[in-house]
Scaffold this motif. Structure first.
Motif, PDB file in Angstrom:
ATOM      1  N   ASP A   1     -95.459 -49.569  33.950  1.00 57.43           N
ATOM      2  CA  ASP A   1     -94.560 -50.511  33.288  1.00 57.43           C
ATOM      3  C   ASP A   1     -93.728 -49.713  32.284  1.00 57.43           C
ATOM      4  O   ASP A   1     -94.128 -49.503  31.143  1.00 57.43           O
ATOM      5  CB  ASP A   1     -95.391 -51.587  32.593  1.00 57.43           C
ATOM      6  CG  ASP A   1     -94.575 -52.648  31.881  1.00 57.43           C
ATOM      7  OD1 ASP A   1     -93.350 -52.495  31.758  1.00 57.43           O
ATOM      8  OD2 ASP A   1     -95.188 -53.641  31.440  1.00 57.43           O
TER       9      ASP A   1
ATOM     10  N   ASN B   1     -92.892 -51.187  28.761  1.00 59.86           N
ATOM     11  CA  ASN B   1     -94.059 -51.337  27.912  1.00 59.86           C
ATOM     12  C   ASN B   1     -94.569 -49.992  27.424  1.00 59.86           C
ATOM     13  O   ASN B   1     -94.907 -49.829  26.245  1.00 59.86           O
ATOM     14  CB  ASN B   1     -95.148 -52.094  28.677  1.00 59.86           C
ATOM     15  CG  ASN B   1     -96.326 -52.438  27.816  1.00 59.86           C
ATOM     16  OD1 ASN B   1     -97.277 -51.662  27.749  1.00 59.86           O
ATOM     17  ND2 ASN B   1     -96.258 -53.583  27.151  1.00 59.86           N
TER      18      ASN B   1
ATOM     19  N   ASP C   1     -91.836 -57.287  35.015  1.00 53.35           N
ATOM     20  CA  ASP C   1     -93.197 -57.773  35.257  1.00 53.35           C
ATOM     21  C   ASP C   1     -93.324 -58.358  36.660  1.00 53.35           C
ATOM     22  O   ASP C   1     -94.339 -58.155  37.330  1.00 53.35           O
ATOM     23  CB  ASP C   1     -93.587 -58.819  34.220  1.00 53.35           C
ATOM     24  CG  ASP C   1     -93.800 -58.234  32.835  1.00 53.35           C
ATOM     25  OD1 ASP C   1     -93.621 -57.011  32.653  1.00 53.35           O
ATOM     26  OD2 ASP C   1     -94.141 -59.010  31.926  1.00 53.35           O
TER      27      ASP C   1
ATOM     28  N   THR D   1    -100.051 -50.638  31.640  1.00 54.78           N
ATOM     29  CA  THR D   1     -99.345 -51.574  30.772  1.00 54.78           C
ATOM     30  C   THR D   1    -100.302 -52.066  29.691  1.00 54.78           C
ATOM     31  O   THR D   1    -101.518 -52.033  29.874  1.00 54.78           O
ATOM     32  CB  THR D   1     -98.793 -52.788  31.554  1.00 54.78           C
ATOM     33  OG1 THR D   1     -97.965 -53.576  30.689  1.00 54.78           O
ATOM     34  CG2 THR D   1     -99.896 -53.656  32.125  1.00 54.78           C
TER      35      THR D   1
ATOM     36  N   ASP E   1     -99.364 -55.148  28.382  1.00 54.26           N
ATOM     37  CA  ASP E   1     -98.944 -56.544  28.428  1.00 54.26           C
ATOM     38  C   ASP E   1    -100.087 -57.401  28.991  1.00 54.26           C
ATOM     39  O   ASP E   1    -100.455 -57.262  30.164  1.00 54.26           O
ATOM     40  CB  ASP E   1     -97.691 -56.646  29.298  1.00 54.26           C
ATOM     41  CG  ASP E   1     -97.129 -58.041  29.395  1.00 54.26           C
ATOM     42  OD1 ASP E   1     -97.905 -58.984  29.669  1.00 54.26           O
ATOM     43  OD2 ASP E   1     -95.910 -58.189  29.237  1.00 54.26           O
TER      44      ASP E   1
ATOM     45  N   LEU F   1     -99.204 -59.659  32.068  1.00 53.99           N
ATOM     46  CA  LEU F   1     -99.012 -58.833  33.261  1.00 53.99           C
ATOM     47  C   LEU F   1    -100.358 -58.312  33.767  1.00 53.99           C
ATOM     48  O   LEU F   1    -100.607 -58.298  34.967  1.00 53.99           O
ATOM     49  CB  LEU F   1     -98.050 -57.676  32.977  1.00 53.99           C
ATOM     50  CG  LEU F   1     -97.792 -56.739  34.153  1.00 53.99           C
ATOM     51  CD1 LEU F   1     -97.252 -57.488  35.368  1.00 53.99           C
ATOM     52  CD2 LEU F   1     -96.834 -55.628  33.730  1.00 53.99           C
TER      53      LEU F   1
END
Length: 138
Positions: free
Chosen positions: A15, A18, A86, A105, A107, A110
């Motif tokens: 990602d 990120n 994402d 990542t 996140d 995600l």
């Protein structure tokens, strides 16, 4: 379900937004340049050291927004998200066709999405730091 070629390397999906955003190094002034530095670091290091799967990996760096336009290099395929990064990452994880897939990542949402698709996750800190620049020589 598609069969997996036993010689297929594990898929590493990064990602980009990120990971770049996890280090306050001025990336916001040049998002594309920051994504290129991440791409080069991935090409140099080959991905996480303590990964749950043995490398080498097929590395895919997902970029979006102002980081678009970053070219692929040997060892790292760059995918540009036309919409949400994402969504593209979740799609890549869902279409790993049964082979091991690791997503880098931090996140949380995600992570939930890709883990539901059967991928594993690790955070940005799992990636090796870039090599220091060699000292200038006269």
């Amino acid at each position: 379900m598609n069969s997996v070629d036993p010689g297929s390397p594990p898929l590493l999906v990064v990602d980009g937004a990120n990971v770049v955003g996890s280090v306050p190094d001025g990336w916001w002034r040049d998002r594309r340049g920051a994504a290129e530095r991440l791409r080069d670091r991935l090409a140099e290091t080959g991905g996480p050291v303590d990964a749950p799967y043995p490398g080498p990996f097929e590395i895919v760096l997902v970029v979006e927004g102002r980081a678009r336009g970053v070219a692929s290099v040997p060892g790292v395929r760059v995918e540009e998200a036309t919409g949400s990064g994402d969504d593209l990452i979740a799609e890549l994880a869902a279409h790993a066709n049964g082979r091991p897939c690791l997503v880098v990542t931090a996140d949380r949402e995600l992570r939930r999405r890709v883990e539901a698709a059967g991928a594993r996750c690790t955070g940005p800190r799992s990636l090796p730091k870039p090599s220091p620049d060699p000292p200038d020589t006269p």
